[in-house]
Write an enzyme that holds these catalytic residues in place. Structure first.
Site: not given
Length: 234
Positions: A155, A193
């Site tokens: 990701s 993230k």
């Protein structure tokens, strides 16, 4: 077993009581442990109280009593601040991980606790396993407390973070927009993230077009560290 910060706070309180007979204030404890908020001190004191190391004295402001010290402590001086991370550790079918204090070695390396694999949906649990660690070049680390994580998934691949990489994280509870952080969502999952802010909301942005940006109200996201380095094996 105490975390490093719990140990440091316990020793600080004990030394202050021995020297003055008065418990240190929450501000003094916060400054001594280099924490940004008094809420962290509240959590540490609660943890020490639950483990039977200190007692709060009723009807007296700022009154704490040290009930006992760790078995391996005999009037030792307060250790210098150490780079450590202890509150929460990742678990989810991965190898159990350690909670401990990094120690600088003779070759200018620092031994950091190596936690499990980080991926969205991984439950968080405070662990006390002392089995996994990794040596990090001291030059990679700045001030503060650090830990390491193994990355799982792709990701963040467009940010140069690949599956299997080891990321070095500085322990903190806030970060600027655009920083890559370890975020705890709803007190039950962690993810690596990029932090963005959308008005009053917090966005956790992946670095891969296959994944969607997730947006949350601020009370659902807690920053648990920010990325400061990366190691890769070939």
């Amino acid at each position: 077993m105490l975390t490093r910060k719990q140990y440091e706070l316990l020793m600080f309180i004990d030394q202050r009581l021995r020297a003055t007979g008065i418990s240190p204030s929450f501000d003094e404890m916060k400054d001594a442990l280099d924490l940004k908020s008094k809420s962290g001190i509240h959590r540490l004191i609660t943890g020490l109280e639950e483990r039977g190391f200190i007692r709060r004295l009723a009807h007296r402001a700022r009154a704490l009593e040290v009930v006992r010290l760790p078995e391996n402590v005999a009037d030792q001086p307060l250790p210098p601040p150490a780079m450590s991370f202890a509150p929460t550790v990742i678990k989810g079918g991965f190898p159990q991980t350690l909670v401990g204090a990094p120690v600088a070695g003779p070759s200018d390396a620092v031994t950091l606790p190596l936690y499990g694999k980080i991926a969205a949906g991984t439950p968080i649990e405070a662990l006390r396993d002392h089995s996994n660690s990794i040596d990090i070049p001291a030059s990679m680390l700045g001030s503060g407390n650090h830990y390491a994580l193994t990355v799982e998934g792709d990701s963040m691949i467009d940010a140069g973070i690949h599956d299997g990489d080891t990321v070095v994280i500085r322990n903190c509870d806030s970060a600027e927009a655009g920083t890559i952080v370890v975020a705890l969502v709803d007190n039950e999952e962690v993810t690596l993230k990029r932090l963005r802010r959308k008005g009053a909301s917090i966005a956790l942005e992946p670095a891969n077009k296959k994944y969607e940006t997730r947006i949350f109200p601020p009370d659902r996201v807690k920053v648990q560290g920010r990325l400061v380095g990366l190691l890769r094996s070939y």
